[in-house]
Design a protein around this motif. Structure first.
Motif, PDB file in Angstrom:
ATOM      1  N   GLU A  59       0.861  -1.186   0.000  1.00 20.34           N
ATOM      2  CA  GLU A  59       0.000   0.000   0.000  1.00 20.34           C
ATOM      3  C   GLU A  59       0.895   1.234   0.000  1.00 20.34           C
ATOM      4  OE1 GLU A  59      -1.824  -0.281   3.820  1.00 20.34           O
ATOM      5  OE2 GLU A  59      -3.304  -1.750   3.162  1.00 20.34           O
ATOM      6  N   ASN A  60       0.285   2.390  -0.247  1.00 18.56           N
ATOM      7  CA  ASN A  60       0.997   3.679  -0.201  1.00 18.56           C
ATOM      8  C   ASN A  60       2.164   3.735  -1.170  1.00 18.56           C
ATOM      9  OD1 ASN A  60      -0.791   4.419   1.767  1.00 18.56           O
ATOM     10  ND2 ASN A  60       0.654   4.271   3.448  1.00 18.56           N
ATOM     11  N   ILE A  61       1.974   3.148  -2.357  1.00 20.63           N
ATOM     12  CA  ILE A  61       2.994   3.255  -3.384  1.00 20.63           C
ATOM     13  C   ILE A  61       2.552   4.308  -4.396  1.00 20.63           C
ATOM     14  CG2 ILE A  61       3.874   0.923  -3.056  1.00 20.63           C
ATOM     15  CD1 ILE A  61       2.261   0.029  -5.497  1.00 20.63           C
ATOM     16  N   ALA A  62       3.469   4.768  -5.203  1.00 17.40           N
ATOM     17  CA  ALA A  62       3.165   5.800  -6.198  1.00 17.40           C
ATOM     18  C   ALA A  62       3.837   5.440  -7.517  1.00 17.40           C
ATOM     19  CB  ALA A  62       3.626   7.168  -5.695  1.00 17.40           C
ATOM     20  N   VAL A  63       3.361   4.354  -8.113  1.00 17.14           N
ATOM     21  CA  VAL A  63       3.925   3.868  -9.373  1.00 17.14           C
ATOM     22  C   VAL A  63       3.181   4.538 -10.519  1.00 17.14           C
ATOM     23  CG1 VAL A  63       4.248   1.829 -10.822  1.00 17.14           C
ATOM     24  CG2 VAL A  63       4.601   1.667  -8.346  1.00 17.14           C
ATOM     25  N   ARG A  64       3.913   5.282 -11.350  1.00 16.96           N
ATOM     26  CA  ARG A  64       3.291   5.917 -12.511  1.00 16.96           C
ATOM     27  C   ARG A  64       2.759   4.821 -13.434  1.00 16.96           C
ATOM     28  NH1 ARG A  64       6.888   8.369 -15.738  1.00 16.96           N
ATOM     29  NH2 ARG A  64       8.573   7.241 -14.755  1.00 16.96           N
ATOM     30  N   SER A  65       1.475   4.958 -13.808  1.00 17.92           N
ATOM     31  CA  SER A  65       0.842   3.941 -14.636  1.00 17.92           C
ATOM     32  C   SER A  65      -0.254   4.564 -15.481  1.00 17.92           C
ATOM     33  CB  SER A  65       0.238   2.842 -13.756  1.00 17.92           C
ATOM     34  OG  SER A  65      -0.561   1.983 -14.522  1.00 17.92           O
ATOM     35  N   PRO A  66      -0.108   4.546 -16.793  1.00 16.97           N
ATOM     36  CA  PRO A  66      -1.159   5.111 -17.640  1.00 16.97           C
ATOM     37  C   PRO A  66      -2.461   4.307 -17.596  1.00 16.97           C
ATOM     38  CG  PRO A  66       0.565   4.095 -18.973  1.00 16.97           C
ATOM     39  CD  PRO A  66       1.027   4.054 -17.548  1.00 16.97           C
ATOM     40  N   GLN A  67      -2.408   3.076 -17.110  1.00 19.43           N
ATOM     41  CA  GLN A  67      -3.587   2.220 -17.070  1.00 19.43           C
ATOM     42  C   GLN A  67      -4.466   2.440 -15.835  1.00 19.43           C
ATOM     43  OE1 GLN A  67      -0.429   0.891 -17.264  1.00 19.43           O
ATOM     44  NE2 GLN A  67      -0.275  -0.043 -19.275  1.00 19.43           N
ATOM     45  N   HIS A  68      -4.015   3.200 -14.859  1.00 19.56           N
ATOM     46  CA  HIS A  68      -4.741   3.358 -13.602  1.00 19.56           C
ATOM     47  C   HIS A  68      -5.282   4.778 -13.427  1.00 19.56           C
ATOM     48  CE1 HIS A  68      -2.454  -0.322 -12.908  1.00 19.56           C
ATOM     49  NE2 HIS A  68      -3.432  -0.640 -12.089  1.00 19.56           N
ATOM     50  N   ALA A  69      -6.378   4.868 -12.679  1.00 14.55           N
ATOM     51  CA  ALA A  69      -7.002   6.166 -12.407  1.00 14.55           C
ATOM     52  C   ALA A  69      -5.993   7.113 -11.784  1.00 14.55           C
ATOM     53  CB  ALA A  69      -8.193   5.982 -11.464  1.00 14.55           C
ATOM     54  N   GLY A  70      -5.993   8.339 -12.264  1.00 17.08           N
ATOM     55  CA  GLY A  70      -5.074   9.341 -11.749  1.00 17.08           C
ATOM     56  C   GLY A  70      -3.639   9.135 -12.188  1.00 17.08           C
ATOM     57  N   GLY A  71      -3.410   8.151 -13.058  1.00 15.94           N
ATOM     58  CA  GLY A  71      -2.064   7.901 -13.568  1.00 15.94           C
ATOM     59  C   GLY A  71      -1.123   7.255 -12.572  1.00 15.94           C
ATOM     60  N   ARG A  72      -1.670   6.727 -11.466  1.00 16.83           N
ATOM     61  CA  ARG A  72      -0.838   6.120 -10.420  1.00 16.83           C
ATOM     62  C   ARG A  72      -1.433   4.799  -9.957  1.00 16.83           C
ATOM     63  NH1 ARG A  72       4.021   8.782  -9.385  1.00 16.83           N
ATOM     64  NH2 ARG A  72       3.706  10.988  -9.619  1.00 16.83           N
ATOM     65  N   LEU A  73      -0.558   3.840  -9.758  1.00 18.46           N
ATOM     66  CA  LEU A  73      -0.893   2.590  -9.085  1.00 18.46           C
ATOM     67  C   LEU A  73      -0.518   2.803  -7.626  1.00 18.46           C
ATOM     68  CD1 LEU A  73      -1.642  -0.466  -9.177  1.00 18.46           C
ATOM     69  CD2 LEU A  73       0.755  -0.912  -9.710  1.00 18.46           C
ATOM     70  N   THR A  74      -1.492   2.725  -6.719  1.00 20.55           N
ATOM     71  CA  THR A  74      -1.231   3.072  -5.320  1.00 20.55           C
ATOM     72  C   THR A  74      -1.160   1.848  -4.401  1.00 20.55           C
ATOM     73  OG1 THR A  74      -3.593   3.399  -4.908  1.00 20.55           O
ATOM     74  CG2 THR A  74      -2.299   5.342  -5.567  1.00 20.55           C
ATOM     75  N   ALA A  75      -1.552   0.677  -4.907  1.00 21.90           N
ATOM     76  CA  ALA A  75      -1.504  -0.539  -4.096  1.00 21.90           C
ATOM     77  C   ALA A  75      -1.346  -1.748  -5.005  1.00 21.90           C
ATOM     78  CB  ALA A  75      -2.776  -0.678  -3.267  1.00 21.90           C
ATOM     79  N   MET A  76      -0.759  -2.784  -4.449  1.00 23.84           N
ATOM     80  CA  MET A  76      -0.632  -4.066  -5.146  1.00 23.84           C
ATOM     81  C   MET A  76      -1.071  -5.153  -4.178  1.00 23.84           C
ATOM     82  SD  MET A  76       2.908  -3.618  -7.225  1.00 23.84           S
ATOM     83  CE  MET A  76       2.509  -5.025  -8.237  1.00 23.84           C
ATOM     84  N   SER A  77      -2.004  -5.984  -4.615  1.00 25.67           N
ATOM     85  CA  SER A  77      -2.548  -6.991  -3.706  1.00 25.67           C
ATOM     86  C   SER A  77      -1.618  -8.178  -3.525  1.00 25.67           C
ATOM     87  CB  SER A  77      -3.914  -7.474  -4.185  1.00 25.67           C
ATOM     88  OG  SER A  77      -3.805  -8.111  -5.448  1.00 25.67           O
ATOM     89  N   TYR A  78      -0.688  -8.393  -4.470  1.00 27.83           N
ATOM     90  CA  TYR A  78       0.155  -9.583  -4.329  1.00 27.83           C
ATOM     91  C   TYR A  78       1.521  -9.430  -4.977  1.00 27.83           C
ATOM     92  CZ  TYR A  78       2.016 -14.240  -4.518  1.00 27.83           C
ATOM     93  OH  TYR A  78       2.848 -15.320  -4.368  1.00 27.83           O
TER      94      TYR A  78
END
Length: 136
Positions: A49-68
Motif C-alpha cells: 500500500e501507499n505506493i506511487a507507481v506511474r501507470s497510464p492504465q490506472h485512475a489518476g495515472g498512479r498505481l497506489t496498491a498491489m494486492s500480491y
C-alpha cells in the motif's frame, strides 16, 4: 539467517514501513502468508500500500496498491523496514497467489529478491513498456 530466526522476525499479519523512491512514497508491506520452498527457503506473500507507481492504465495515472507480490527474505532484509503495526491479511491476494503458484510450479514465474524500491522501479518500467533487455 535461519528459517527459525526468519519466522521469529517476520510474521503473517505484520505490516512494515519500507523505504520509498521519493518522499511522498512510503510503502507499507503486509505479510499475508509465508511458505517454504524446498530449494529456495521462505517465500513471503505480501501486499503493498501507499505506493506511487506511474501507470497510464490506472485512475489518476498512479498505481497506489498491489494486492500480491512473492518476495524472498532478502527483500525484507534490504528494504529498510520498520514494523508499523499488525493487520488482518489482505484477502484479495489469494487469487493472484494461486495464479502465481501455477506459473511458478510450471517454471514460468519467480520470486522477487531485490528491494521494494527496485521492485517498484521494475514494475513502473514494465507498465510503461520499457523492456530490460541486455545490450549486445
Amino acid at each position: 539467517m535461519t528459517d527459525h530466526l526468519t519466522n521469529a522476525t517476520y510474521q503473517v499479519g505484520q505490516r512494515w514501513r519500507s523505504l520509498g523512491r521519493e518522499p511522498n512514497e512510503q510503502p507499507l508491506l503486509l505479510i499475508n502468508e509465508i511458505s517454504q520452498h524446498p530449494r529456495g527457503g521462505a517465500i513471503y506473500h505480501i501486499s503493498l500500500e501507499n505506493i506511487a507507481v506511474r501507470s497510464p492504465q490506472h485512475a489518476g495515472g498512479r498505481l497506489t496498491a498491489m494486492s500480491y507480490l512473492p518476495v524472498a527474505l532478502q527483500t525484507l532484509e534490504h528494504s529498510g523496514l520498520t514494523l508499523h503495526d499488525t493487520q488482518p491479511i489482505n484477502p484479495s491476494y489469494r487469487e493472484s497467489r494461486q495464479q502465481w503458484q501455477a506459473a511458478f510450479d510450471a517454471g514460468n514465474a519467480a520470486v522477487y529478491g531485490n528491494t521494494v524500491v527496485a521492485i517498484l522501479q521494475l514494475i513502473e518500467k514494465q507498465l510503461h513498456g520499457i523492456a530490460n533487455t541486455p545490450r549486445a
